[in-house]
Design a protein around this motif. Structure first.
Motif, short mmCIF file in Angstrom:
data_model
loop_
_atom_site.label_atom_id
_atom_site.label_comp_id
_atom_site.label_asym_id
_atom_site.label_seq_id
_atom_site.Cartn_x
_atom_site.Cartn_y
_atom_site.Cartn_z
N MET A 1 63.66 -32.73 -2.24
CA MET A 1 63.70 -34.05 -2.88
C MET A 1 62.80 -35.05 -2.15
O MET A 1 62.22 -35.93 -2.77
N TRP A 2 62.68 -34.91 -0.82
CA TRP A 2 61.72 -35.77 -0.11
C TRP A 2 60.31 -35.53 -0.67
O TRP A 2 59.58 -36.49 -0.94
N SER A 3 59.96 -34.27 -0.87
CA SER A 3 58.65 -33.94 -1.43
C SER A 3 58.50 -34.54 -2.82
O SER A 3 57.43 -35.07 -3.17
N VAL A 4 59.56 -34.49 -3.62
CA VAL A 4 59.52 -35.07 -4.97
C VAL A 4 59.24 -36.57 -4.90
O VAL A 4 58.42 -37.10 -5.65
N GLY A 5 59.90 -37.26 -3.97
CA GLY A 5 59.67 -38.69 -3.82
C GLY A 5 58.23 -39.01 -3.48
O GLY A 5 57.63 -39.95 -4.01
N CYS A 6 57.65 -38.20 -2.58
CA CYS A 6 56.24 -38.40 -2.21
C CYS A 6 55.31 -38.14 -3.40
O CYS A 6 54.30 -38.83 -3.58
N ILE A 7 55.65 -37.15 -4.22
CA ILE A 7 54.82 -36.81 -5.38
C ILE A 7 54.88 -37.92 -6.42
O ILE A 7 53.85 -38.29 -7.01
N ILE A 8 56.07 -38.48 -6.66
CA ILE A 8 56.19 -39.59 -7.61
C ILE A 8 55.33 -40.76 -7.16
O ILE A 8 54.58 -41.37 -7.94
N ALA A 9 55.42 -41.11 -5.87
CA ALA A 9 54.63 -42.21 -5.33
C ALA A 9 53.14 -41.94 -5.49
O ALA A 9 52.36 -42.85 -5.81
N SER B 1 59.54 -52.00 -10.89
CA SER B 1 60.82 -52.08 -10.18
C SER B 1 61.65 -50.82 -10.35
O SER B 1 62.34 -50.39 -9.42
N GLY B 2 61.60 -50.20 -11.54
CA GLY B 2 62.38 -48.98 -11.77
C GLY B 2 61.90 -47.83 -10.92
O GLY B 2 62.70 -47.06 -10.38
N THR B 3 60.58 -47.69 -10.80
CA THR B 3 60.01 -46.62 -9.97
C THR B 3 60.35 -46.83 -8.51
O THR B 3 60.72 -45.89 -7.79
N ILE B 4 60.23 -48.06 -8.05
CA ILE B 4 60.55 -48.38 -6.65
C ILE B 4 62.02 -48.09 -6.37
O ILE B 4 62.37 -47.54 -5.32
N ASP B 5 62.89 -48.44 -7.31
CA ASP B 5 64.32 -48.20 -7.12
C ASP B 5 64.60 -46.71 -6.98
O ASP B 5 65.36 -46.29 -6.10
N LEU B 6 63.96 -45.88 -7.81
CA LEU B 6 64.17 -44.44 -7.74
C LEU B 6 63.64 -43.87 -6.43
O LEU B 6 64.34 -43.12 -5.73
N ILE B 7 62.42 -44.23 -6.07
CA ILE B 7 61.81 -43.70 -4.84
C ILE B 7 62.61 -44.12 -3.61
O ILE B 7 62.81 -43.33 -2.68
N SER B 8 63.09 -45.37 -3.61
CA SER B 8 63.82 -45.87 -2.44
C SER B 8 65.15 -45.17 -2.24
O SER B 8 65.73 -45.21 -1.15
N LYS B 9 65.66 -44.50 -3.28
CA LYS B 9 66.91 -43.74 -3.16
C LYS B 9 66.65 -42.28 -2.82
O LYS B 9 67.60 -41.53 -2.58
N ILE B 10 65.38 -41.88 -2.82
CA ILE B 10 65.01 -40.51 -2.45
C ILE B 10 64.43 -40.47 -1.05
O ILE B 10 64.80 -39.62 -0.22
#
Length: 326
Positions: free
Chosen positions: A184-192, A256-265
């Motif tokens: 999931m950490w990798s997923v967060g980096c990929i989304i960003a 804001s929605g993307t930031i909220d998701l990434i900040s929880k991952i």
């Protein structure tokens, strides 16, 4: 191997080349991953990949069609997927819309959720390992580092996994008791990376990688990261104290929605990161714009791929005995 005809070389991996071929029985394209086998035998990573792909059957995971054992090599025959998310992100004149980012993210999370429900850690999620079909479906590939995970049994895993830019901080500190959340950490980096068009933490060394993470999330402590001081490499290096940076400045292109998701991952405590299932149910996917339909995704025909003609001597089974020939 008599069933396949090699058309060209499509890529190169750690253990050999990937070739584009055609199944002469069906006329369907296939990717043939050739792995050289030495006197020691078949690499463990190859065996793990075969076992994982034989077990995992999901529309967002690459499909293993066949595997062939020859004297000097093994050949994994997989469905042919013409490009990767890395190729999409490397195209300078292509900027993904938020709806397209959400569509890719949802497909990625569905694949990860299916893996995790079946107790498999991928441990090397990155854009280059996310393959795209001609109609835009994202599929997770390259299971060479995959391992079975059992939360009821405490076992040690290697921390030398995951490509550096997508490696979770517990791995950078040498943890060998991590869990599924490393994916999931990798997923967060990929989304960003999809949002910003560039890698989030592009460290050139493990120390620089860790410094980038700490410089963004702030210096951790036992409250934000339980068990931090017990990590194997915690006392080997110290960093200057850093305050956490606001995600709005780290990801200026994100809504804001993307930031909220990434900040929880992307958080230190691996037990508090969103799971793939939780992320799929996040309000991120319910907010406007909604994830794009496949017809609205980037056109694969317009993306340059790494396919190239090959010298057939590279596929050395052509030069072996009749038993191993095409």
């Amino acid at each position: 191997m008599n069933n396949y005809k090699i058309l060209g070389r499509a890529g190169e991996g750690a253990y050999g080349f990937v070739f584009k071929g055609v199944d002469l029985r069906t006329a369907n394209l296939a990717a043939l991953k050739k792995i050289n086998v030495n006197q020691v035998g078949c690499p463990k990573s190859v065996i793990r990949e075969i076992l994982a792909l034989r077990f995992l059957r999901h529309k967002n995971i690459v499909k293993l069609l066949d595997f062939i054992s020859l004297k000097t090599c093994m050949v994994l025959v997989m469905e042919y997927l013409p490009t990767t998310l890395y190729d999409i992100l490397s195209k300078n004149d292509l900027v993904l819309s938020l709806g397209q980012v959400k569509a890719y993210t949802r497909m990625l999370l569905k694949g990860v959720n299916y893996m995790h429900q079946n107790h498999i850690m991928h441990r090397d999620l990155k854009p280059a390992n996310l393959l795209l079909s001609k109609n835009g479906i994202l599929k997770i590939g390259d299971f060479g580092l995959a391992r079975i995970y059992d939360h009821e049994k405490r076992r040690l895993y290697s921390h030398q996994v995951a490509t550096r830019w997508y490696r979770s901080p517990e791995l950078l500190y040498g943890s060998r008791t991590y869990n599924l959340s490393v994916d999931m950490w990798s997923v967060g980096c990929i989304i960003a990376e999809m949002v910003e068009g560039k890698p989030l933490f592009p460290g050139e060394t493990d120390i620089e990688q860790l410094a980038m993470v700490l410089g963004t999330l702030g210096t951790p402590n036992n409250k934000t990261w339980p068990g931090l001081t017990q990590l194997p490499d915690y006392n080997k290096i110290s960093f200057t104290y850093a305050k956490p940076q606001p995600w709005t400045s780290v990801l200026p292109e994100a809504d804001s929605g993307t930031i909220d998701l990434i900040s929880k991952i992307l958080i230190y405590d691996q037990n508090k990161r969103l799971t793939a299932k939780e992320a799929l149910n996040d309000r991120y996917f319910k907010q406007y714009p909604l994830p794009c339909k496949l017809s609205q995704m980037p056109k694969i025909d317009e993306i340059e791929t790494n396919e190239s003609p090959c010298d057939f001597s590279e596929f050395d089974i052509y030069e072996t005995s009749n038993e191993d020939s095409l």
